[in-house]
Design an enzyme around this catalytic site. Structure first.
Site, PDB file in Angstrom:
ATOM      1  N   HIS A   7      48.297  38.036  40.708  1.00  0.00           N
ATOM      2  CA  HIS A   7      48.320  39.148  41.662  1.00  0.00           C
ATOM      3  C   HIS A   7      48.937  38.717  42.987  1.00  0.00           C
ATOM      4  CE1 HIS A   7      45.434  42.263  39.753  1.00  0.00           C
ATOM      5  NE2 HIS A   7      46.053  41.573  38.833  1.00  0.00           N
ATOM      6  N   ARG A  62      44.090  34.924  37.324  1.00  0.00           N
ATOM      7  CA  ARG A  62      44.517  36.290  37.654  1.00  0.00           C
ATOM      8  C   ARG A  62      44.853  36.431  39.138  1.00  0.00           C
ATOM      9  NH1 ARG A  62      41.550  41.893  37.743  1.00  0.00           N
ATOM     10  NH2 ARG A  62      43.271  43.250  37.125  1.00  0.00           N
ATOM     11  N   HIS A  70      45.606  36.781  28.888  1.00  0.00           N
ATOM     12  CA  HIS A  70      44.504  37.628  28.417  1.00  0.00           C
ATOM     13  C   HIS A  70      43.797  37.017  27.210  1.00  0.00           C
ATOM     14  CE1 HIS A  70      46.185  41.492  30.551  1.00  0.00           C
ATOM     15  NE2 HIS A  70      45.786  40.568  31.389  1.00  0.00           N
ATOM     16  N   ASN A  92      41.791  45.651  43.391  1.00  0.00           N
ATOM     17  CA  ASN A  92      41.064  44.423  43.702  1.00  0.00           C
ATOM     18  C   ASN A  92      39.695  44.375  43.078  1.00  0.00           C
ATOM     19  OD1 ASN A  92      39.399  46.146  44.849  1.00  0.00           O
ATOM     20  ND2 ASN A  92      39.382  45.255  46.838  1.00  0.00           N
ATOM     21  N   GLY A 100      54.999  38.058  46.965  1.00  0.00           N
ATOM     22  CA  GLY A 100      55.374  36.710  46.563  1.00  0.00           C
ATOM     23  C   GLY A 100      54.224  35.720  46.574  1.00  0.00           C
TER      24      GLY A 100
HETATM   25  C1  HEM Z   1      51.441  42.376  31.543  1.00  0.00           C
HETATM   26  C2  HEM Z   1      50.831  43.166  32.374  1.00  0.00           C
HETATM   27  C3  HEM Z   1      49.386  43.016  32.744  1.00  0.00           C
HETATM   28  C4  HEM Z   1      48.496  44.028  32.829  1.00  0.00           C
HETATM   29  C5  HEM Z   1      48.779  45.510  32.597  1.00  0.00           C
HETATM   30  C6  HEM Z   1      47.233  43.451  33.179  1.00  0.00           C
HETATM   31  C7  HEM Z   1      46.076  44.165  33.369  1.00  0.00           C
HETATM   32  C8  HEM Z   1      44.826  43.602  33.426  1.00  0.00           C
HETATM   33  C9  HEM Z   1      43.609  44.356  33.453  1.00  0.00           C
HETATM   34  C10 HEM Z   1      43.499  45.874  33.469  1.00  0.00           C
HETATM   35  C11 HEM Z   1      42.601  43.475  33.448  1.00  0.00           C
HETATM   36  C12 HEM Z   1      41.124  43.793  33.468  1.00  0.00           C
HETATM   37  C13 HEM Z   1      40.626  43.805  34.875  1.00  0.00           C
HETATM   38  C14 HEM Z   1      39.211  44.243  34.924  1.00  0.00           C
HETATM   39  O1  HEM Z   1      38.902  45.346  34.488  1.00  0.00           O
HETATM   40  O2  HEM Z   1      38.387  43.464  35.413  1.00  0.00           O
HETATM   41  C15 HEM Z   1      43.167  42.158  33.435  1.00  0.00           C
HETATM   42  C16 HEM Z   1      42.441  40.998  33.427  1.00  0.00           C
HETATM   43  C17 HEM Z   1      42.999  39.741  33.502  1.00  0.00           C
HETATM   44  N1  HEM Z   1      44.335  39.463  33.656  1.00  0.00           N
HETATM   45 FE1  HEM Z   1      45.857  40.761  33.432  1.00  0.00          FE
HETATM   46  N2  HEM Z   1      47.365  42.095  33.299  1.00  0.00           N
HETATM   47  C18 HEM Z   1      48.674  41.782  33.042  1.00  0.00           C
HETATM   48  C19 HEM Z   1      49.223  40.528  33.114  1.00  0.00           C
HETATM   49  C20 HEM Z   1      48.519  39.383  33.463  1.00  0.00           C
HETATM   50  C21 HEM Z   1      49.133  38.125  33.793  1.00  0.00           C
HETATM   51  C22 HEM Z   1      50.638  37.867  33.838  1.00  0.00           C
HETATM   52  C23 HEM Z   1      48.127  37.253  34.064  1.00  0.00           C
HETATM   53  C24 HEM Z   1      48.181  35.811  34.480  1.00  0.00           C
HETATM   54  C25 HEM Z   1      49.166  34.992  34.227  1.00  0.00           C
HETATM   55  C26 HEM Z   1      46.887  37.976  33.867  1.00  0.00           C
HETATM   56  C27 HEM Z   1      45.649  37.435  33.946  1.00  0.00           C
HETATM   57  C28 HEM Z   1      44.481  38.118  33.729  1.00  0.00           C
HETATM   58  C29 HEM Z   1      43.180  37.477  33.584  1.00  0.00           C
HETATM   59  C30 HEM Z   1      42.920  35.978  33.537  1.00  0.00           C
HETATM   60  C31 HEM Z   1      42.257  38.502  33.450  1.00  0.00           C
HETATM   61  C32 HEM Z   1      40.743  38.356  33.319  1.00  0.00           C
HETATM   62  C33 HEM Z   1      40.150  38.392  34.698  1.00  0.00           C
HETATM   63  C34 HEM Z   1      38.662  38.123  34.745  1.00  0.00           C
HETATM   64  O3  HEM Z   1      37.988  38.041  33.727  1.00  0.00           O
HETATM   65  O4  HEM Z   1      38.163  37.968  35.882  1.00  0.00           O
HETATM   66  N3  HEM Z   1      47.171  39.267  33.540  1.00  0.00           N
HETATM   67  N4  HEM Z   1      44.532  42.258  33.435  1.00  0.00           N
HETATM   68  C1  LIG Z   2      35.554  43.093  45.640  1.00  0.00           C
HETATM   69  C2  LIG Z   2      36.207  43.896  46.700  1.00  0.00           C
HETATM   70  O1  LIG Z   2      36.728  43.358  47.663  1.00  0.00           O
HETATM   71  N1  LIG Z   2      36.189  45.219  46.538  1.00  0.00           N
HETATM   72  C3  LIG Z   2      36.810  46.145  47.470  1.00  0.00           C
HETATM   73  C4  LIG Z   2      38.099  46.674  46.909  1.00  0.00           C
HETATM   74  O2  LIG Z   2      38.661  47.696  47.681  1.00  0.00           O
HETATM   75  C5  LIG Z   2      37.838  48.818  47.820  1.00  0.00           C
HETATM   76  C6  LIG Z   2      38.611  49.837  48.601  1.00  0.00           C
HETATM   77  O3  LIG Z   2      39.753  50.181  47.884  1.00  0.00           O
HETATM   78  C7  LIG Z   2      36.532  48.406  48.522  1.00  0.00           C
HETATM   79  O4  LIG Z   2      35.666  49.521  48.593  1.00  0.00           O
HETATM   80  C8  LIG Z   2      35.848  47.303  47.712  1.00  0.00           C
HETATM   81  O5  LIG Z   2      34.736  46.820  48.384  1.00  0.00           O
END
Ligand code: HEM
Ligand SMILES: CC(=O)N[C@H]1CO[C@H](CO)[C@@H](O)[C@@H]1O
Ligand SMILES: *[C@@H]1O[C@H](CO)[C@@H](O)[C@H](O)[C@H]1NC(C)=O
Ligand SMILES: *[C@@H]1O[C@H](CO)[C@@H](O)[C@H](O)[C@H]1NC(C)=O
Ligand SMILES: *[C@@H]1O[C@H](CO)[C@@H](O)[C@H](O)[C@H]1NC(C)=O
Ligand SMILES: *[C@@H]1O[C@H](CO)[C@@H](O)[C@H](O)[C@H]1NC(C)=O
Ligand SMILES: *[C@@H]1O[C@H](CO)[C@@H](O)[C@H](O)[C@H]1NC(C)=O
Ligand SMILES: *[C@@H]1O[C@H](CO)[C@@H](O)[C@H](O)[C@H]1NC(C)=O
Length: 323
Positions: A63, A59, A190, A90, A69
């Site tokens: 990002h 992820r 995902h 973040n 870029g």
């Molecule tokens: C298509 C649009 C996308 C949306 C709207 C989106 C949104 C999100 C959201 C809301 C989460 C949950 C974050 C959280 O609450 O901790 C998430 C997790 C994640 N996303 Fe996406 N994402 C998108 C595309 C992608 C892409 C393109 C990748 C990588 C190639 C990616 C990789 C991941 C991974 C690996 C997680 C899990 C992170 C973790 O468990 O630490 N996502 N994403």
């Molecule tokens: C994990 C981390 O760095 N969290 C920061 C994300 O940004 C907010 C402000 O928008 C900080 O309060 C968090 O500590």
């Protein structure tokens, strides 16, 4: 004689202008030939300590690429708390992704100081975690420079939101030279990792009605999610994005979408929208089509906004600009 000179001149111009602009798989073959095995070693050691290394690193790469870029701008720490990683989005970037890149950079610097960019280390690590989770291997293009800009204010509007519809997702990916097919394939990331309840609770609750709000969510699944994420749940609670095989990089994510068990609205919409449904059906039934499309899209993702010449540098410390 004259033609020779012109040719030499052309080659020199090409080397100067083209330097860094052209990513290449063998970019470090003479300057740091072991960079990939050094990164792999660090990623593996870190993974052996915590599985979160895998989703966190993947992820982080996404990002990074979508904001300024593929230039490791996401890695910068600002004393003022206004760098890219400080943006509200973040909170959910797990620290283990940052830690993986920092540790790999330290290991690489010990062998080839000042040669390999943090952006390239992140790109290699992102590939390695996909492989570690059972996904496809692919050769990573290298030769990125680390960026000189990292601003929290640039994050908003450049990252997709779970509430985005298909057109919004397509528009955001198109801005990064990625097609709808690339977008659907990359969403397959995902198949790993977690989401906090707040990112999808609007699909579960309508406080003026007892029925689930989002009819595209399988009723049993929404019952489970309501149990996992009751109203006013602790904001730190997170659930698996892929409830079936959360630690395996596979095409089960797409099978889930077909079954109505996609967690985010932006996941499920890929199935409910007739414009993207055929691709979801294909990936759900044909894992090699998914893997091939994912590899193509990851390589394209790694080309987004690559910095060259005076736009970048090889950072010594991934979390700070060289001074
Ligand atoms: C298509 C649009 C996308 C949306 C709207 C989106 C949104 C999100 C959201 C809301 C989460 C949950 C974050 C959280 O609450 O901790 C998430 C997790 C994640 N996303 Fe996406 N994402 C998108 C595309 C992608 C892409 C393109 C990748 C990588 C190639 C990616 C990789 C991941 C991974 C690996 C997680 C899990 C992170 C973790 O468990 O630490 N996502 N994403
Ligand atoms: C994990 C981390 O760095 N969290 C920061 C994300 O940004 C907010 C402000 O928008 C900080 O309060 C968090 O500590
Ligand atoms: C993995 O972790 C175990 C202990 O949890 C340790 O014994 C082993 O050496 C580690 N392997 C690697 C390759 O880091
Ligand atoms: C990383 O190294 C391990 C062996 O140490 C190897 O099995 C694996 O294929 C390597 N991964 C990549 C992506 O090169
Ligand atoms: C919530 O339920 C009420 C009553 O059934 C309905 O009028 C409203 O449209 C629903 N809101 C959403 C967001 O579904
Ligand atoms: C929910 O689970 C029950 C019992 O396992 C099953 O009979 C039913 O078909 C499921 N409903 C949906 C919408 O999947
Ligand atoms: C998957 O699709 C490819 C073509 O893209 C085809 O060659 C292969 O047979 C398909 N595999 C399955 C299991 O359907
Ligand atoms: C998209 O591709 C075009 C043409 O190759 C290039 O000029 C542009 O910089 C790319 N955009 C991004 C965000 O990488």
């Amino acid at each position: 004689m004259k033609a020779w000179r012109v040719l030499c001149f052309a080659i020199v111009i090409f080397m100067v202008v083209g330097r860094g602009e052209q990513l290449a798989q063998n970019f470090y073959s003479s300057s740091c030939p072991n960079v990939e095995s050094i990164v792999n070693q660090t990623v593996f050691t870190k993974f052996n300590q915590t599985f979160v290394t895998i989703p966190a690193t993947l992820r982080l790469f996404f990002h990074d690429c979508f904001v300024e870029g593929a230039d490791a701008s996401i890695m910068i720490s600002s004393p003022n708390g206004d760098a890219e990683k400080d943006a509200p989005d973040n909170i959910s970037l797990a620290g283990d992704g940052f830690d993986t890149v920092i540790k790999a950079k330290t290991a690489v610097e010990a062998v080839c100081p000042g040669v390999v960019s943090c952006a390239d280390i992140l790109a290699i690590a992102a590939r390695d975690v996909v492989v570690l989770a059972g996904g496809p291997f692919f050769n990573v293009e290298l030769g990125r420079l680390d960026g000189l800009i990292s601003k929290a204010s640039e994050v908003a509007g450049n990252l997709p939101e779970p509430s985005n519809n298909l057109d919004q997702l397509n528009a955001l990916f198109a801005k990064n030279n990625l097609t709808q097919l690339d977008m659907i394939a990359l969403s397959g990331a995902h198949t790993l990792g977690f989401s906090h309840c707040s990112r999808f609770s609007n699909r579960l609750y309508n406080f003026s009605s007892s029925s689930p709000v989002d009819p595209s969510m399988n009723a049993n699944y929404s019952q489970q999610m309501m149990q996992a994420c009751p109203p006013n749940v602790d904001p730190r609670i997170a659930v698996d994005l892929d409830p079936v095989t959360p630690q395996t990089f596979d095409n089960v994510y797409y099978k889930n979408l077909v079954a109505g068990t996609g967690l985010l609205s932006s996941d499920e919409v890929l199935f409910t929208n007739p414009a993207s449904q055929p691709t979801v059906n294909d990936f759900a039934s044909n894992s090699s089509d998914f893997f091939a499309a994912f590899v193509t899209a990851m390589i394209k993702l790694g080309r987004v906004g690559v910095k060259t010449g005076s736009q970048g540098e090889i950072r010594k410390d991934c979390t700070a600009f060289n001074s």
